[in-house]
Design an enzyme around this catalytic site. Structure first.
Site: not given
Length: 137
Positions: A14, A16
């Protein structure tokens, strides 16, 4: 408040980054010592940082939906590394698709997480839980 140390980061593949920066600022402003590992963090990196910093809690964030896969076995690895009982939190968009949060929470608690937070949880909610679970005001 007695300063407690948190290891935070975004697990797995991930990328983000915005949310973890917001949490970093909020936790720091709340008086925590924050070790922010950033994005694409492996379980081993969380554990190594927790050992090195003598952390009180590991806070795992995931937004791309694969948190359930990325988090499997983390409690066991913590225990094996000598981090028995370290507080483990997870939150964000941690599963793929629309699933009842109660079911998701139940699965993560069964994996050994102490608290599970749904998408959209405010930093203040997490801070209140950390203070309660760590016994600080």
């Amino acid at each position: 408040m007695e300063q407690k140390t948190l290891v935070i980061g975004v697990i797995g593949a991930d990328v983000h980054a915005v949310g973890i920066k917001i949490l970093d600022h909020a936790f720091t402003d709340a008086g925590f010592n924050v070790i922010n590992l950033g994005v694409m963090v492996s379980q081993e990196e969380y554990i190594a940082a927790a050992i090195e910093s003598d952390a009180d809690a590991i806070v795992v964030s995931s937004l791309y939906g694969h948190g359930e896969l990325d988090c499997r076995g983390l409690r066991q690895k913590c225990d094996e590394a000598g981090l028995e009982g370290i507080l483990l939190y997870v939150g964000g968009n941690i599963v793929v698709g629309k699933q009842p949060f109660e079911d998701v929470e139940r699965r993560f608690l069964a994996m050994g997480f102490d608290r599970v937070f749904p998408p959209g949880t405010s930093p203040e909610t997490t801070i209140a839980s950390l203070k309660k679970d760590l016994g600080v005001e």
